[in-house]
Design a protein around this motif. Structure first.
Motif, PDB file in Angstrom:
ATOM      1  N   LEU A  95      32.280  26.699  61.404  1.00 27.99           N
ATOM      2  CA  LEU A  95      31.118  26.217  60.661  1.00 27.99           C
ATOM      3  C   LEU A  95      31.143  24.697  60.586  1.00 27.99           C
ATOM      4  O   LEU A  95      32.139  24.104  60.177  1.00 27.99           O
ATOM      5  CB  LEU A  95      31.131  26.785  59.243  1.00 27.99           C
ATOM      6  N   GLY A  96      30.050  24.060  60.988  1.00 22.85           N
ATOM      7  CA  GLY A  96      29.901  22.624  60.815  1.00 22.85           C
ATOM      8  C   GLY A  96      29.300  22.361  59.442  1.00 22.85           C
ATOM      9  O   GLY A  96      28.097  22.515  59.246  1.00 22.85           O
ATOM     10  N   LEU A  97      30.146  22.006  58.481  1.00 26.80           N
ATOM     11  CA  LEU A  97      29.713  21.866  57.090  1.00 26.80           C
ATOM     12  C   LEU A  97      29.413  20.424  56.734  1.00 26.80           C
ATOM     13  O   LEU A  97      30.189  19.514  57.058  1.00 26.80           O
ATOM     14  CB  LEU A  97      30.799  22.366  56.138  1.00 26.80           C
ATOM     15  N   ASP A  98      28.317  20.203  56.038  1.00 21.68           N
ATOM     16  CA  ASP A  98      28.102  18.915  55.382  1.00 21.68           C
ATOM     17  C   ASP A  98      29.281  18.700  54.440  1.00 21.68           C
ATOM     18  O   ASP A  98      29.774  19.645  53.807  1.00 21.68           O
ATOM     19  CB  ASP A  98      26.777  18.943  54.604  1.00 21.68           C
ATOM     20  N   VAL A  99      29.727  17.464  54.312  1.00 23.54           N
ATOM     21  CA  VAL A  99      30.925  17.191  53.513  1.00 23.54           C
ATOM     22  C   VAL A  99      30.784  17.614  52.055  1.00 23.54           C
ATOM     23  O   VAL A  99      31.797  17.831  51.373  1.00 23.54           O
ATOM     24  CB  VAL A  99      31.312  15.696  53.589  1.00 23.54           C
ATOM     25  N   VAL A 100      29.554  17.762  51.556  1.00 27.78           N
ATOM     26  CA  VAL A 100      29.387  18.117  50.142  1.00 27.78           C
ATOM     27  C   VAL A 100      29.515  19.618  49.896  1.00 27.78           C
ATOM     28  O   VAL A 100      29.491  20.056  48.753  1.00 27.78           O
ATOM     29  CB  VAL A 100      28.030  17.625  49.587  1.00 27.78           C
ATOM     30  N   TRP A 101      29.649  20.416  50.947  1.00 31.95           N
ATOM     31  CA  TRP A 101      29.689  21.870  50.768  1.00 31.95           C
ATOM     32  C   TRP A 101      31.101  22.426  50.627  1.00 31.95           C
ATOM     33  O   TRP A 101      31.279  23.614  50.370  1.00 31.95           O
ATOM     34  CB  TRP A 101      29.011  22.575  51.953  1.00 31.95           C
ATOM     35  N   THR A 102      32.114  21.611  50.794  1.00 30.56           N
ATOM     36  CA  THR A 102      33.491  22.112  50.791  1.00 30.56           C
ATOM     37  C   THR A 102      33.813  22.916  49.545  1.00 30.56           C
ATOM     38  O   THR A 102      34.323  24.043  49.624  1.00 30.56           O
ATOM     39  CB  THR A 102      34.490  20.943  50.924  1.00 30.56           C
ATOM     40  N   ALA A 103      33.525  22.354  48.377  1.00 31.69           N
ATOM     41  CA  ALA A 103      33.880  23.024  47.123  1.00 31.69           C
ATOM     42  C   ALA A 103      33.172  24.367  46.985  1.00 31.69           C
ATOM     43  O   ALA A 103      33.795  25.380  46.636  1.00 31.69           O
ATOM     44  CB  ALA A 103      33.545  22.123  45.938  1.00 31.69           C
ATOM     45  N   GLU A 104      31.882  24.385  47.256  1.00 34.82           N
ATOM     46  CA  GLU A 104      31.111  25.625  47.117  1.00 34.82           C
ATOM     47  C   GLU A 104      31.622  26.721  48.048  1.00 34.82           C
ATOM     48  O   GLU A 104      31.832  27.869  47.637  1.00 34.82           O
ATOM     49  CB  GLU A 104      29.636  25.354  47.400  1.00 34.82           C
ATOM     50  N   PHE A 105      31.823  26.373  49.314  1.00 39.29           N
ATOM     51  CA  PHE A 105      32.236  27.380  50.294  1.00 39.29           C
ATOM     52  C   PHE A 105      33.659  27.863  50.013  1.00 39.29           C
ATOM     53  O   PHE A 105      33.972  29.048  50.201  1.00 39.29           O
ATOM     54  CB  PHE A 105      32.122  26.814  51.716  1.00 39.29           C
ATOM     55  N   ALA A 106      34.529  26.960  49.571  1.00 42.18           N
ATOM     56  CA  ALA A 106      35.904  27.357  49.230  1.00 42.18           C
ATOM     57  C   ALA A 106      35.922  28.233  47.992  1.00 42.18           C
ATOM     58  O   ALA A 106      36.599  29.267  47.951  1.00 42.18           O
ATOM     59  CB  ALA A 106      36.766  26.118  49.031  1.00 42.18           C
ATOM     60  N   GLU A 107      35.207  27.828  46.966  1.00 39.59           N
ATOM     61  CA  GLU A 107      35.193  28.555  45.698  1.00 39.59           C
ATOM     62  C   GLU A 107      34.672  29.980  45.863  1.00 39.59           C
ATOM     63  O   GLU A 107      35.124  30.908  45.182  1.00 39.59           O
ATOM     64  CB  GLU A 107      34.342  27.795  44.675  1.00 39.59           C
ATOM     65  N   ASN A 108      33.748  30.163  46.784  1.00 38.43           N
ATOM     66  CA  ASN A 108      33.162  31.483  47.007  1.00 38.43           C
ATOM     67  C   ASN A 108      33.941  32.336  48.007  1.00 38.43           C
ATOM     68  O   ASN A 108      33.554  33.471  48.289  1.00 38.43           O
ATOM     69  CB  ASN A 108      31.714  31.341  47.474  1.00 38.43           C
ATOM     70  N   GLY A 109      35.015  31.780  48.559  1.00 35.54           N
ATOM     71  CA  GLY A 109      35.825  32.553  49.481  1.00 35.54           C
ATOM     72  C   GLY A 109      35.199  32.728  50.851  1.00 35.54           C
ATOM     73  O   GLY A 109      35.556  33.650  51.586  1.00 35.54           O
ATOM     74  N   TRP A 110      34.283  31.853  51.216  1.00 30.55           N
ATOM     75  CA  TRP A 110      33.576  31.966  52.495  1.00 30.55           C
ATOM     76  C   TRP A 110      34.342  31.335  53.647  1.00 30.55           C
ATOM     77  O   TRP A 110      34.062  31.616  54.810  1.00 30.55           O
ATOM     78  CB  TRP A 110      32.200  31.315  52.393  1.00 30.55           C
ATOM     79  N   ILE A 111      35.271  30.430  53.340  1.00 25.35           N
ATOM     80  CA  ILE A 111      36.080  29.777  54.364  1.00 25.35           C
ATOM     81  C   ILE A 111      37.539  29.924  53.991  1.00 25.35           C
ATOM     82  O   ILE A 111      37.865  30.265  52.845  1.00 25.35           O
ATOM     83  CB  ILE A 111      35.702  28.284  54.530  1.00 25.35           C
ATOM     84  N   ALA A 368      31.511   9.179  47.578  1.00 21.42           N
ATOM     85  CA  ALA A 368      31.291  10.585  47.897  1.00 21.42           C
ATOM     86  C   ALA A 368      30.359  11.207  46.869  1.00 21.42           C
ATOM     87  O   ALA A 368      30.286  10.761  45.723  1.00 21.42           O
ATOM     88  CB  ALA A 368      32.625  11.323  47.905  1.00 21.42           C
ATOM     89  N   ARG A 369      29.650  12.235  47.290  1.00 22.54           N
ATOM     90  CA  ARG A 369      28.832  12.984  46.349  1.00 22.54           C
ATOM     91  C   ARG A 369      29.732  13.880  45.506  1.00 22.54           C
ATOM     92  O   ARG A 369      30.884  14.118  45.861  1.00 22.54           O
ATOM     93  CB  ARG A 369      27.784  13.794  47.119  1.00 22.54           C
ATOM     94  N   PRO A 370      29.245  14.368  44.354  1.00 22.85           N
ATOM     95  CA  PRO A 370      30.109  15.113  43.430  1.00 22.85           C
ATOM     96  C   PRO A 370      30.787  16.316  44.088  1.00 22.85           C
ATOM     97  O   PRO A 370      30.179  17.036  44.873  1.00 22.85           O
ATOM     98  CB  PRO A 370      29.136  15.581  42.337  1.00 22.85           C
ATOM     99  N   VAL A 371      32.054  16.498  43.750  1.00 24.45           N
ATOM    100  CA  VAL A 371      32.791  17.672  44.210  1.00 24.45           C
ATOM    101  C   VAL A 371      32.485  18.791  43.226  1.00 24.45           C
ATOM    102  O   VAL A 371      33.083  18.875  42.154  1.00 24.45           O
ATOM    103  CB  VAL A 371      34.304  17.390  44.264  1.00 24.45           C
ATOM    104  N   SER A 372      31.531  19.631  43.560  1.00 23.65           N
ATOM    105  CA  SER A 372      31.097  20.671  42.634  1.00 23.65           C
ATOM    106  C   SER A 372      30.644  21.898  43.401  1.00 23.65           C
ATOM    107  O   SER A 372      29.933  21.793  44.403  1.00 23.65           O
ATOM    108  CB  SER A 372      29.931  20.158  41.766  1.00 23.65           C
ATOM    109  N   ALA A 373      31.055  23.068  42.904  1.00 28.11           N
ATOM    110  CA  ALA A 373      30.581  24.312  43.509  1.00 28.11           C
ATOM    111  C   ALA A 373      29.090  24.500  43.269  1.00 28.11           C
ATOM    112  O   ALA A 373      28.446  25.309  43.929  1.00 28.11           O
ATOM    113  CB  ALA A 373      31.359  25.492  42.936  1.00 28.11           C
ATOM    114  N   ASN A 374      28.524  23.762  42.314  1.00 32.66           N
ATOM    115  CA  ASN A 374      27.096  23.824  42.011  1.00 32.66           C
ATOM    116  C   ASN A 374      26.357  22.603  42.537  1.00 32.66           C
ATOM    117  O   ASN A 374      25.293  22.248  42.026  1.00 32.66           O
ATOM    118  CB  ASN A 374      26.879  23.928  40.493  1.00 32.66           C
ATOM    119  N   TYR A 375      26.930  21.975  43.565  1.00 24.25           N
ATOM    120  CA  TYR A 375      26.303  20.753  44.072  1.00 24.25           C
ATOM    121  C   TYR A 375      24.850  20.983  44.477  1.00 24.25           C
ATOM    122  O   TYR A 375      23.989  20.132  44.244  1.00 24.25           O
ATOM    123  CB  TYR A 375      27.084  20.185  45.260  1.00 24.25           C
ATOM    124  N   ASN A 376      24.559  22.122  45.079  1.00 23.84           N
ATOM    125  CA  ASN A 376      23.199  22.358  45.558  1.00 23.84           C
ATOM    126  C   ASN A 376      22.186  22.297  44.417  1.00 23.84           C
ATOM    127  O   ASN A 376      21.086  21.751  44.568  1.00 23.84           O
ATOM    128  CB  ASN A 376      23.106  23.709  46.266  1.00 23.84           C
TER     129      ASN A 376
END
Length: 416
Positions: A95-111, A368-376
Protein backbone atom coordinates in the motif's frame (compact mmCIF):
# COMPACT_ATOMS: atom_id res chain seq x y z
CA UNK A 1 -13.08 -11.24 -3.93
CA UNK A 2 -10.48 -12.47 -1.39
CA UNK A 3 -8.39 -15.43 -2.48
CA UNK A 4 -8.70 -18.52 -0.29
CA UNK A 5 -6.03 -18.83 2.39
CA UNK A 6 -4.08 -21.92 3.42
CA UNK A 7 -4.59 -22.65 7.14
CA UNK A 8 -0.96 -21.88 8.04
CA UNK A 9 -1.00 -18.56 6.18
CA UNK A 10 -4.35 -17.71 7.77
CA UNK A 11 -2.92 -18.27 11.23
CA UNK A 12 0.05 -16.04 10.43
CA UNK A 13 -2.18 -13.26 9.18
CA UNK A 14 -4.61 -13.44 12.08
CA UNK A 15 -1.69 -13.19 14.49
CA UNK A 16 -0.25 -10.20 12.63
CA UNK A 17 -3.64 -8.51 12.52
CA UNK A 18 -4.29 -8.94 16.21
CA UNK A 19 -0.80 -7.68 17.02
CA UNK A 20 -1.31 -4.63 14.86
CA UNK A 21 -4.65 -3.79 16.40
CA UNK A 22 -3.30 -2.99 19.84
CA UNK A 23 -0.26 -1.23 18.38
CA UNK A 24 1.91 -2.69 21.10
CA UNK A 25 3.34 -6.01 19.97
CA UNK A 26 6.72 -6.21 18.32
CA UNK A 27 8.63 -8.65 16.22
CA UNK A 28 9.27 -8.92 12.53
CA UNK A 29 6.45 -9.71 10.17
CA UNK A 30 6.42 -9.81 6.40
CA UNK A 31 7.12 -13.55 6.31
CA UNK A 32 3.73 -14.82 5.24
CA UNK A 33 4.36 -16.32 1.83
CA UNK A 34 5.75 -15.54 -1.60
CA UNK A 35 4.08 -15.03 -4.95
CA UNK A 36 2.56 -12.34 -7.19
CA UNK A 37 1.65 -9.08 -5.46
CA UNK A 38 -0.35 -5.96 -6.20
CA UNK A 39 0.97 -2.47 -5.46
CA UNK A 40 -1.90 -0.07 -4.78
CA UNK A 41 -0.97 3.60 -4.94
CA UNK A 42 -2.13 6.94 -6.29
CA UNK A 43 -2.23 7.60 -10.02
CA UNK A 44 1.22 7.92 -11.60
CA UNK A 45 1.00 11.27 -13.40
CA UNK A 46 4.60 11.15 -14.63
CA UNK A 47 4.70 7.55 -15.95
CA UNK A 48 7.88 6.70 -14.03
CA UNK A 49 6.59 3.78 -11.97
CA UNK A 50 6.15 1.04 -14.55
CA UNK A 51 9.84 0.89 -15.61
CA UNK A 52 10.79 0.36 -11.94
CA UNK A 53 8.21 -2.40 -11.65
CA UNK A 54 9.44 -3.96 -14.88
CA UNK A 55 12.95 -4.27 -13.44
CA UNK A 56 11.56 -6.17 -10.45
CA UNK A 57 9.38 -8.38 -12.63
CA UNK A 58 12.27 -9.33 -14.91
CA UNK A 59 14.28 -10.48 -11.90
CA UNK A 60 11.33 -12.14 -10.10
CA UNK A 61 9.16 -13.93 -12.70
CA UNK A 62 7.37 -15.96 -10.02
CA UNK A 63 6.73 -12.93 -7.81
CA UNK A 64 5.59 -10.31 -10.28
CA UNK A 65 4.11 -7.06 -9.07
CA UNK A 66 1.06 -5.48 -10.69
CA UNK A 67 0.45 -1.76 -10.39
CA UNK A 68 -3.05 -0.80 -9.31
CA UNK A 69 -3.49 2.95 -9.75
CA UNK A 70 -5.96 4.60 -7.40
CA UNK A 71 -7.42 8.09 -7.94
CA UNK A 72 -5.16 11.15 -7.88
CA UNK A 73 -6.81 12.77 -4.84
CA UNK A 74 -5.57 11.46 -1.48
CA UNK A 75 -9.09 11.37 -0.01
CA UNK A 76 -10.30 9.05 -2.77
CA UNK A 77 -7.21 6.83 -2.47
CA UNK A 78 -7.83 6.41 1.23
CA UNK A 79 -11.52 5.63 0.70
CA UNK A 80 -10.73 2.80 -1.72
CA UNK A 81 -8.00 1.37 0.50
CA UNK A 82 -10.17 1.49 3.61
CA UNK A 83 -13.06 -0.25 1.83
CA UNK A 84 -10.70 -3.01 0.70
CA UNK A 85 -9.10 -3.45 4.11
CA UNK A 86 -12.35 -3.37 6.04
CA UNK A 87 -13.52 -6.22 3.81
CA UNK A 88 -10.29 -8.08 4.74
CA UNK A 89 -9.58 -8.51 1.04
CA UNK A 90 -6.22 -9.88 -0.08
CA UNK A 91 -6.36 -7.93 -3.35
CA UNK A 92 -3.87 -5.30 -2.16
CA UNK A 93 -0.43 -6.41 -0.94
CA UNK A 94 1.73 -3.26 -0.86
CA UNK A 95 0.00 0.00 0.00
CA UNK A 96 1.30 3.44 -0.95
CA UNK A 97 0.11 5.41 2.08
CA UNK A 98 0.01 9.15 2.54
CA UNK A 99 2.26 9.85 5.52
CA UNK A 100 -0.72 10.98 7.63
CA UNK A 101 -2.44 7.57 7.45
CA UNK A 102 0.12 5.56 9.43
CA UNK A 103 -1.61 5.89 12.80
CA UNK A 104 -5.09 5.10 11.49
CA UNK A 105 -4.04 2.06 9.46
CA UNK A 106 -1.86 0.69 12.29
CA UNK A 107 -4.47 1.26 14.98
CA UNK A 108 -7.09 -0.59 12.95
CA UNK A 109 -4.84 -3.57 12.29
CA UNK A 110 -4.88 -3.05 8.52
CA UNK A 111 -1.09 -3.10 8.13
CA UNK A 112 1.65 -5.11 9.81
CA UNK A 113 4.64 -3.90 11.86
CA UNK A 114 8.05 -4.16 10.24
CA UNK A 115 11.52 -4.88 11.60
CA UNK A 116 13.59 -1.68 11.61
CA UNK A 117 16.86 -3.49 11.00
CA UNK A 118 15.75 -4.64 7.55
CA UNK A 119 15.80 -1.10 6.20
CA UNK A 120 18.56 1.59 6.12
CA UNK A 121 16.53 4.08 8.13
CA UNK A 122 19.62 5.80 9.52
CA UNK A 123 20.38 7.05 5.99
CA UNK A 124 16.90 8.52 5.50
CA UNK A 125 15.81 12.07 6.33
CA UNK A 126 14.91 11.94 10.07
CA UNK A 127 11.52 13.74 9.87
CA UNK A 128 10.47 11.35 7.11
CA UNK A 129 11.23 8.26 9.18
CA UNK A 130 9.06 9.58 11.99
CA UNK A 131 6.02 9.58 9.70
CA UNK A 132 6.28 5.77 9.46
CA UNK A 133 6.42 5.22 13.23
CA UNK A 134 3.42 4.85 15.53
CA UNK A 135 3.58 3.90 19.20
CA UNK A 136 7.32 3.30 18.87
CA UNK A 137 6.94 0.72 16.10
CA UNK A 138 7.73 0.90 12.41
CA UNK A 139 4.61 0.32 10.34
CA UNK A 140 5.81 1.40 6.90
CA UNK A 141 8.95 2.36 5.00
CA UNK A 142 9.44 5.89 3.67
CA UNK A 143 9.35 5.97 -0.11
CA UNK A 144 9.03 9.61 -1.13
CA UNK A 145 9.10 12.77 0.91
CA UNK A 146 7.40 16.06 0.20
CA UNK A 147 7.23 19.67 1.29
CA UNK A 148 5.32 22.47 -0.33
CA UNK A 149 7.36 24.85 -2.51
CA UNK A 150 6.65 28.14 -4.25
CA UNK A 151 7.07 27.99 -8.02
CA UNK A 152 7.45 31.29 -9.86
CA UNK A 153 8.19 32.73 -13.27
CA UNK A 154 11.67 34.22 -13.34
CA UNK A 155 10.84 36.28 -16.46
CA UNK A 156 8.03 38.04 -14.57
CA UNK A 157 9.32 38.11 -10.99
CA UNK A 158 12.30 40.23 -10.05
CA UNK A 159 13.02 38.79 -6.62
CA UNK A 160 11.28 35.75 -5.12
CA UNK A 161 9.02 36.79 -2.22
CA UNK A 162 9.87 35.82 1.34
CA UNK A 163 6.69 37.19 2.95
CA UNK A 164 2.99 37.29 2.16
CA UNK A 165 3.15 41.05 1.66
CA UNK A 166 5.88 40.67 -0.95
CA UNK A 167 3.90 37.90 -2.67
CA UNK A 168 0.77 40.08 -2.72
CA UNK A 169 2.59 43.10 -4.17
CA UNK A 170 4.23 41.06 -6.93
CA UNK A 171 1.07 39.10 -7.71
CA UNK A 172 -1.01 42.28 -7.96
CA UNK A 173 1.55 43.94 -10.22
CA UNK A 174 1.82 40.95 -12.54
CA UNK A 175 -1.95 40.39 -12.63
CA UNK A 176 -2.56 43.94 -13.77
CA UNK A 177 0.35 44.13 -16.21
CA UNK A 178 0.22 40.70 -17.81
CA UNK A 179 -3.46 39.80 -17.35
CA UNK A 180 -2.72 36.40 -15.77
CA UNK A 181 -3.43 34.94 -12.35
CA UNK A 182 -1.13 35.94 -9.54
CA UNK A 183 -1.02 33.00 -7.15
CA UNK A 184 -2.79 29.70 -6.54
CA UNK A 185 -2.45 26.59 -4.46
CA UNK A 186 -4.80 23.66 -3.95
CA UNK A 187 -8.03 25.26 -2.74
CA UNK A 188 -10.66 22.66 -3.57
CA UNK A 189 -12.34 21.20 -0.48
CA UNK A 190 -10.17 18.10 0.02
CA UNK A 191 -6.95 17.11 1.79
CA UNK A 192 -4.98 19.58 -0.33
CA UNK A 193 -6.92 22.47 1.19
CA UNK A 194 -6.18 21.18 4.69
CA UNK A 195 -2.49 21.20 3.76
CA UNK A 196 -2.61 24.70 2.26
CA UNK A 197 -4.40 26.11 5.30
CA UNK A 198 -2.10 24.28 7.72
CA UNK A 199 0.90 25.80 5.96
CA UNK A 200 -0.65 29.24 6.26
CA UNK A 201 -1.25 28.74 10.00
CA UNK A 202 2.31 27.48 10.50
CA UNK A 203 3.67 30.34 8.44
CA UNK A 204 1.78 32.75 10.71
CA UNK A 205 3.50 31.20 13.72
CA UNK A 206 0.72 28.86 14.81
CA UNK A 207 -0.19 25.18 14.88
CA UNK A 208 -3.63 23.58 14.54
CA UNK A 209 -3.14 20.42 16.63
CA UNK A 210 -0.17 19.33 18.75
CA UNK A 211 2.27 16.76 17.38
CA UNK A 212 0.63 13.70 18.91
CA UNK A 213 -2.91 14.76 17.99
CA UNK A 214 -4.16 14.96 21.60
CA UNK A 215 -4.80 18.71 21.91
CA UNK A 216 -6.11 21.48 19.66
CA UNK A 217 -3.51 24.23 19.84
CA UNK A 218 -4.98 26.57 17.23
CA UNK A 219 -4.75 30.19 18.32
CA UNK A 220 -7.90 31.71 16.74
CA UNK A 221 -6.05 34.95 16.04
CA UNK A 222 -3.31 33.15 14.10
CA UNK A 223 -5.92 31.02 12.36
CA UNK A 224 -7.76 34.18 11.30
CA UNK A 225 -4.51 35.71 10.04
CA UNK A 226 -3.82 32.62 7.96
CA UNK A 227 -7.33 32.59 6.50
CA UNK A 228 -7.21 36.32 5.80
CA UNK A 229 -4.14 35.74 3.60
CA UNK A 230 -6.26 33.58 1.29
CA UNK A 231 -9.43 35.66 1.57
CA UNK A 232 -7.56 38.86 0.70
CA UNK A 233 -6.12 37.24 -2.40
CA UNK A 234 -9.58 36.22 -3.59
CA UNK A 235 -11.10 39.60 -2.79
CA UNK A 236 -8.32 41.45 -4.61
CA UNK A 237 -8.32 38.82 -7.39
CA UNK A 238 -4.60 38.07 -7.39
CA UNK A 239 -5.75 34.62 -6.36
CA UNK A 240 -8.04 33.67 -9.28
CA UNK A 241 -11.49 32.32 -8.47
CA UNK A 242 -10.74 29.22 -10.58
CA UNK A 243 -8.24 28.14 -7.94
CA UNK A 244 -11.18 27.07 -5.75
CA UNK A 245 -11.44 24.07 -8.10
CA UNK A 246 -7.72 23.24 -8.12
CA UNK A 247 -6.09 20.06 -6.89
CA UNK A 248 -2.39 19.39 -7.54
CA UNK A 249 -2.71 18.68 -11.25
CA UNK A 250 -4.97 21.61 -12.05
CA UNK A 251 -2.64 24.05 -10.31
CA UNK A 252 0.41 22.47 -11.95
CA UNK A 253 -1.09 22.84 -15.42
CA UNK A 254 -2.27 26.41 -14.79
CA UNK A 255 1.25 27.42 -13.81
CA UNK A 256 3.23 25.65 -16.52
CA UNK A 257 0.77 26.77 -19.21
CA UNK A 258 1.40 30.41 -18.30
CA UNK A 259 -1.84 31.19 -16.48
CA UNK A 260 -0.16 31.88 -13.12
CA UNK A 261 2.90 33.81 -11.98
CA UNK A 262 3.18 31.90 -8.67
CA UNK A 263 1.97 28.48 -7.59
CA UNK A 264 2.23 26.47 -4.43
CA UNK A 265 2.81 22.79 -5.26
CA UNK A 266 4.72 19.68 -4.31
CA UNK A 267 8.15 18.97 -5.85
CA UNK A 268 6.77 16.50 -8.40
CA UNK A 269 5.56 19.52 -10.39
CA UNK A 270 9.16 20.57 -11.06
CA UNK A 271 9.96 18.14 -13.89
CA UNK A 272 6.98 18.95 -16.14
CA UNK A 273 7.27 22.67 -15.39
CA UNK A 274 10.98 22.67 -16.20
CA UNK A 275 10.32 20.89 -19.49
CA UNK A 276 7.75 23.51 -20.42
CA UNK A 277 9.28 26.70 -19.01
CA UNK A 278 13.03 26.01 -19.02
CA UNK A 279 15.02 28.84 -17.43
CA UNK A 280 11.82 30.77 -16.79
CA UNK A 281 11.12 28.45 -13.85
CA UNK A 282 12.11 29.44 -10.34
CA UNK A 283 11.57 27.58 -7.04
CA UNK A 284 11.84 28.85 -3.49
CA UNK A 285 10.46 28.24 -0.01
CA UNK A 286 6.89 29.18 0.74
CA UNK A 287 6.53 32.74 2.01
CA UNK A 288 5.21 33.46 5.50
CA UNK A 289 3.72 36.29 7.50
CA UNK A 290 7.01 38.07 8.17
CA UNK A 291 9.66 35.51 7.17
CA UNK A 292 9.91 32.37 5.00
CA UNK A 293 7.01 30.07 5.74
CA UNK A 294 6.84 26.52 7.08
CA UNK A 295 5.66 23.82 4.73
CA UNK A 296 3.63 20.75 5.64
CA UNK A 297 5.52 17.48 5.50
CA UNK A 298 4.07 15.18 2.91
CA UNK A 299 5.12 12.09 1.06
CA UNK A 300 4.34 8.43 0.65
CA UNK A 301 5.23 5.41 2.76
CA UNK A 302 4.99 1.76 1.74
CA UNK A 303 3.14 -0.64 4.02
CA UNK A 304 2.07 -4.28 3.83
CA UNK A 305 -1.58 -5.24 4.08
CA UNK A 306 -2.43 -7.46 7.03
CA UNK A 307 -4.53 -9.51 4.60
CA UNK A 308 -1.84 -10.06 1.97
CA UNK A 309 -1.14 -13.71 1.22
CA UNK A 310 2.39 -12.92 0.03
CA UNK A 311 3.83 -10.75 2.77
CA UNK A 312 7.42 -11.95 2.33
CA UNK A 313 7.41 -10.95 -1.33
CA UNK A 314 5.80 -7.64 -0.36
CA UNK A 315 8.58 -7.00 2.16
CA UNK A 316 11.34 -7.81 -0.32
CA UNK A 317 9.67 -5.64 -2.95
CA UNK A 318 9.63 -2.70 -0.51
CA UNK A 319 13.33 -3.24 0.22
CA UNK A 320 14.01 -3.18 -3.53
CA UNK A 321 11.76 -0.22 -4.21
CA UNK A 322 13.28 1.97 -1.50
CA UNK A 323 16.91 1.13 -2.34
CA UNK A 324 19.39 3.92 -3.07
CA UNK A 325 19.41 3.10 -6.77
CA UNK A 326 15.64 3.29 -7.10
CA UNK A 327 15.37 6.35 -4.90
CA UNK A 328 17.69 8.10 -7.34
CA UNK A 329 15.28 7.12 -10.14
CA UNK A 330 12.34 8.39 -8.08
CA UNK A 331 13.97 11.80 -8.39
CA UNK A 332 15.47 11.68 -11.87
CA UNK A 333 12.53 9.97 -13.59
CA UNK A 334 9.58 10.94 -11.44
CA UNK A 335 10.63 14.32 -9.96
CA UNK A 336 9.57 13.07 -6.52
CA UNK A 337 11.71 13.89 -3.49
CA UNK A 338 13.69 10.84 -2.36
CA UNK A 339 14.07 9.84 1.28
CA UNK A 340 17.83 9.14 1.23
CA UNK A 341 19.64 12.14 2.75
CA UNK A 342 22.79 11.74 0.65
CA UNK A 343 20.92 12.29 -2.62
CA UNK A 344 20.20 15.89 -1.62
CA UNK A 345 23.94 16.56 -1.38
CA UNK A 346 24.93 14.91 -4.66
CA UNK A 347 26.59 17.58 -6.90
CA UNK A 348 25.44 15.91 -10.12
CA UNK A 349 21.84 15.82 -8.92
CA UNK A 350 21.97 19.40 -7.68
CA UNK A 351 23.20 20.49 -11.09
CA UNK A 352 20.23 18.78 -12.69
CA UNK A 353 17.74 19.74 -9.97
CA UNK A 354 18.90 23.12 -8.62
CA UNK A 355 16.04 23.25 -6.13
CA UNK A 356 17.36 20.30 -4.07
CA UNK A 357 19.08 22.42 -1.37
CA UNK A 358 15.89 24.48 -0.96
CA UNK A 359 13.81 21.31 -0.84
CA UNK A 360 16.05 19.69 1.78
CA UNK A 361 15.82 22.85 3.89
CA UNK A 362 12.03 22.87 3.48
CA UNK A 363 11.65 19.20 4.44
CA UNK A 364 13.85 19.50 7.52
CA UNK A 365 11.87 22.60 8.62
CA UNK A 366 8.45 21.23 7.65
CA UNK A 367 5.80 20.34 10.19
CA UNK A 368 4.12 16.94 10.16
CA UNK A 369 0.36 16.69 10.31
CA UNK A 370 -1.14 15.35 13.57
CA UNK A 371 -0.43 11.74 14.44
CA UNK A 372 -4.00 10.65 15.04
CA UNK A 373 -6.14 7.64 14.21
CA UNK A 374 -8.92 10.21 13.64
CA UNK A 375 -6.87 12.37 11.32
CA UNK A 376 -9.40 12.04 8.51
CA UNK A 377 -12.13 13.62 10.67
CA UNK A 378 -9.82 16.46 11.66
CA UNK A 379 -8.94 17.10 8.03
CA UNK A 380 -12.58 17.10 6.92
CA UNK A 381 -13.46 19.78 9.47
CA UNK A 382 -10.53 21.97 8.44
CA UNK A 383 -11.14 21.63 4.70
CA UNK A 384 -14.90 22.17 4.89
CA UNK A 385 -14.57 25.20 7.20
CA UNK A 386 -11.98 26.87 5.01
CA UNK A 387 -13.80 26.02 1.77
CA UNK A 388 -17.00 27.64 3.03
CA UNK A 389 -15.11 30.81 3.87
CA UNK A 390 -13.25 30.93 0.54
CA UNK A 391 -16.51 30.53 -1.37
CA UNK A 392 -17.73 33.77 0.25
CA UNK A 393 -14.58 35.89 0.64
CA UNK A 394 -16.40 39.21 1.01
CA UNK A 395 -18.86 38.13 3.69
CA UNK A 396 -17.18 35.46 5.83
CA UNK A 397 -15.44 36.56 9.03
CA UNK A 398 -12.02 34.93 9.42
CA UNK A 399 -12.27 35.33 13.20
CA UNK A 400 -15.60 33.51 13.37
CA UNK A 401 -14.42 30.70 11.07
CA UNK A 402 -11.25 30.13 13.10
CA UNK A 403 -13.14 30.08 16.41
CA UNK A 404 -15.78 27.69 15.06
CA UNK A 405 -13.13 25.42 13.57
CA UNK A 406 -11.29 25.20 16.87
CA UNK A 407 -14.51 24.24 18.66
CA UNK A 408 -15.29 21.46 16.16
CA UNK A 409 -11.75 20.09 16.30
CA UNK A 410 -11.83 20.03 20.10
CA UNK A 411 -15.04 17.97 19.98
CA UNK A 412 -13.33 15.37 17.77
CA UNK A 413 -10.29 15.19 20.06
CA UNK A 414 -12.55 14.88 23.11
CA UNK A 415 -14.49 11.93 21.74
CA UNK A 416 -11.61 9.97 20.16
Amino acid sequence: MPRSLPLVALAVLLTASCAATDGQSGGATGTGGTGPITFATGRDTTAYLQPLLDRWNQAHPAEKVTLLELPEAADEQRAQMVANLQAQSSRYDVLGLDVVWTAEFAENGWIIPLERGLFPLDRFLPPVVETAVYKDKLWAVPYTSNAGLLYYRTDLVGKPPRTWAELRDEALRITKKHKIGGYAGQLLAYEGLTVNFSEAVQSAGGQIVNDDGTEVTLDPAKGATALDFLLQGLREQWIPKESLTYKEEESRLAFQEGRLAFARNWPHAYGPARARLGDKLGVTRLPGLDRPGEATLGGSNLAISAYSEHQHTAQEFIRYFTSLENERRVLTEGSFPPVWTELYDDPALIKRFPYLPVLKESILAAKARPVSANYNQLSLVIASSVAKALANPTTESADDVAASMKSELEEIIRTQ
